[in-house]
Structures are given as structure tokens and as C-alpha cells.
Design an enzyme around this catalytic site. Structure first.
Site, mmCIF file in Angstrom:
data_model
loop_
_atom_site.group_PDB
_atom_site.id
_atom_site.type_symbol
_atom_site.label_atom_id
_atom_site.label_comp_id
_atom_site.label_asym_id
_atom_site.label_seq_id
_atom_site.Cartn_x
_atom_site.Cartn_y
_atom_site.Cartn_z
ATOM 1 N N ASP A 275 1.143 -0.927 -4.092
ATOM 2 C CA ASP A 275 0.576 -0.686 -5.419
ATOM 3 C C ASP A 275 1.628 -0.681 -6.521
ATOM 4 O OD1 ASP A 275 0.788 2.751 -6.082
ATOM 5 O OD2 ASP A 275 1.488 1.863 -4.220
ATOM 6 N N PHE B 139 1.121 -5.500 1.302
ATOM 7 C CA PHE B 139 0.314 -4.938 0.222
ATOM 8 C C PHE B 139 0.931 -3.625 -0.253
ATOM 9 C CE2 PHE B 139 -2.799 -7.225 2.956
ATOM 10 C CZ PHE B 139 -3.213 -8.177 2.033
ATOM 11 N N PHE C 92 1.469 -2.707 5.240
ATOM 12 C CA PHE C 92 0.808 -1.954 4.184
ATOM 13 C C PHE C 92 1.718 -0.836 3.688
ATOM 14 C CE2 PHE C 92 -2.546 -3.407 7.066
ATOM 15 C CZ PHE C 92 -3.505 -3.920 6.210
ATOM 16 N N ASP C 93 1.698 -0.609 2.383
ATOM 17 C CA ASP C 93 2.184 0.645 1.840
ATOM 18 C C ASP C 93 1.161 1.722 2.197
ATOM 19 O OD1 ASP C 93 3.633 2.520 0.276
ATOM 20 O OD2 ASP C 93 2.341 2.099 -1.450
ATOM 21 N N GLY C 94 1.518 2.988 2.018
ATOM 22 C CA GLY C 94 0.604 4.068 2.351
ATOM 23 C C GLY C 94 -0.197 4.578 1.165
#
Length: 319
Positions: A276, A274, A162-164
Site C-alpha cells: 500500500d 502488492f 504481499f505486504d501485511g
């Protein structure tokens, strides 16, 4: 007794996210629903190749055999009609996937009601509009990019990255960076280093996965979770304090300070990543399966929306 999904990790997935249906989608776009329906019927016994989410789904379903009770469910949620959707179920059987539930909605205007009816924790799709609507209604969702050509899933393990900011965490800090610059961002994060960040769209999914990990004895869990973020010191501290506040332990964390993410993700062997930002997801998708997470109330980036045309909204095939 009715079978409850409320205590399960439920993945909702479109048929195009699970299987490679890009040829069929182009046929629909070029020739319409009748040609598409005829093609699906004529080829419904031919196995479909795996799509972007296939490695993750296969690995997650395999967890059920390692647990005392079934904890993972995958539900196909598609705009295809029941008639044209038969090919997807045939492919599920051919690949030996333990998927029993599906919603073939025949071109329904919205899928959100069905996502909530099935208690979906994560929705994976190739349809930008469906992903945006899911996010806007509080369902974690990602638009999947084309799968990497030579990806090999790590045997016996599940690896999710995951991105943060704006994925696990709220976009508040990212907005400061974008509107006020790096120095203001660092000052803000240093000032609030002990303050937990608000939850982002994938926070609850992370907590679900962390709870799942705790069902395994120490040293036996095949699930590994990584955070791969552009943050660096000193902004890393707030990430750690936030995870502590949430009661979540991640297995690996990479604070890259703007260095490329794709090589780290390849080394980690993520079955799904994932983020954004298209600038991160696109290069990563050449190495690992990846999806972009839109902002709530916003739009997917234009170039992200162009990675695929929407999943064919097929009404019931003409008789």
C-alpha cells in the site's frame, strides 16, 4: 449448462496490465480516439509485448493443466471498444494464453458492475480511478507499475508476495503507528498479539490461494506465498496468530523491521508484489512486477497516480 465462475479463482485484468500498450496510450492522449482506433486496426495483427501482469497471468493459467478441473480463469476487462479490443485478443492467441472471456466496455463510466458480474477475485489495471473504485466496492485491486526491465519468471512456479497491514490485514494497526508512533504501535500489538486482525482488501484472495494450494499433494504445489512486511519482533506475533485464525499457511514470511523490501523480493522471485506504500512499491518494481493497493474510501498516493495516465477510455471507433 451455464459455465459458473463462482468456484474459480478469477483474475480481471485490463489490456494495458496484460500487454505493453504504453505507446498506444500516449497516442490516444496526444491525438484522440480516432487516431488511436486507426492505429489499433492497422497494427492489430502485430504481436504485443508482455505487460506487468503477463508473467503472473501466464503462470496462473498454467496451473489448470496440473489440476483435475479448471480452477483459474482470467477475464480481460477493458475500457476499449470491441473494435479496438480485437488487437488484445489477437495478442492473447499469439502468446498462447488460455483466456476466453472479455468485456470491452467502450468507455463505460464504471467497471465495478462488470467486475462483480464476472465474480472477479482480483483486478489488475493501469488506471488509478478504476482501481480505487474497485477497492471502494470491495473488490481486491492493484494499480500496476511499469514492469522491471530484466525480470525472468521462475520456471514452473508461481510466487506472490504481499505486504501485511492495509493489504492482507485491516489498516487499524498502521493508523496507530502513523498517528501515535512506533512505541504506541508496539504496545498495541503486544497487547493484542493473540487477537486476529480484521481482514484487509486482499484477505479473501489470500484465502483463495491457500485453498488452491491444498488441492495439490504435499510437496508438489508450485504456488508459493510470502508476506514481506516492515513489522519486526515483537509485532510479528500478531501476524502469525491472525494467519492461524484464518486457517492460512504462508510459505515464507519476512519481518524486515524497516529494512528495504526490494532485495528480499528479488531473492524470492515474486511474479507480483502488492503493497500500500509507494515508498515500497516503486523500488520493488525495479526488480519484480509490483502494484500498489489504495485505501478504501481514500486516494492513491499522488506520486503513485503519476506512474501512468489512465487506460484510454475508448468509445467505439468512428465509422
Amino acid at each position: 449448462m451455464p459455465y459458473s465462475l463462482t468456484d474459480k479463482l478469477v483474475i480481471g485484468i485490463s489490456s494495458r496490465a496484460l500487454f505493453d500498450l504504453e505507446h498506444e496510450n500516449r497516442l490516444f492522449d496526444a491525438q484522440g480516439v480516432e487516431a488511436f482506433s486507426c492505429y489499433q486496426r492497422e497494427h492489430e495483427d502485430e504481436p504485443l509485448r508482455p505487460g506487468t501482469a503477463f508473467p503472473l497471468v501466464q503462470a496462473l493459467l498454467g496451473l489448470n493443466a496440473l489440476l483435475p478441473a479448471r480452477r483459474i480463469e482470467v477475464v480481460v476487462i477493458s475500457r476499449n471498444s470491441p473494435d479496438t479490443g480485437l488487437r488484445a485478443f489477437n495478442a492473447i492467441e499469439a502468446h498462447g494464453l488460455a483466456i476466453e472471456r472479455a468485456a470491452f466496455t467502450g468507455g463505460a463510466r464504471s467497471l465495478v458492475g462488470y467486475l462483480k458480474a464476472f465474480d472477479v477475485d482480483l483486478f489488475l489495471s493501469r488506471n488509478p480511478g478504476d482501481v480505487q473504485e474497485a477497492i471502494d466496492h470491495g473488490v481486491a485491486a492493484a494499480l500496476l507499475y511499469d514492469p522491471p526491465a530484466d525480470f525472468r519468471a521462475p520456471a514452473g512456479q508461481i510466487r506472490i508476495a504481499f505486504d501485511g497491514d492495509a493489504v492482507l490485514f485491516s489498516p487499524e494497526s498502521e493508523r496507530i503507528y502513523k498517528t501515535q508512533g512506533l512505541e504506541a504501535f508496539i504496545a498495541h500489538e503486544r497487547l493484542h498479539r493473540h487477537d486476529a486482525m480484521a481482514e484487509g482488501p486482499f484477505a479473501k484472495l489470500l484465502m483463495r490461494l491457500s485453498a488452491l494450494q491444498r488441492e495439490f499433494a504435499a510437496g508438489t504445489c508450485p504456488v508459493r506465498i510470502a508476506i514481506v512486511t516492515a513489522r519486526s519482533s515483537p509485532a510479528h506475533a500478531r501476524v502469525i496468530h491472525t494467519l492461524r485464525d484464518w486457517g492460512v499457511n504462508v510459505d515464507e514470511a519476512f519481518f524486515l523491521g524497516g529494512a528495504p523490501k526490494e532485495t528480499v523480493l528479488a531473492a524470492f522471485g515474486a511474479q507480483m508484489f502488492f503493497d500500500d506504500q509507494d515508498s515500497h512499491v516503486r523500488p520493488a518494481s525495479g526488480h519484480v512486477p509490483a502494484g500498489i493497493v489504495p485505501y478504501a474510501g481514500g486516494r492513491l498516493l499522488p506520486d503513485a497516480a503519476q506512474i501512468t495516465s489512465p487506460e484510454s477510455p475508448c468509445p467505439p471507433a468512428p465509422r
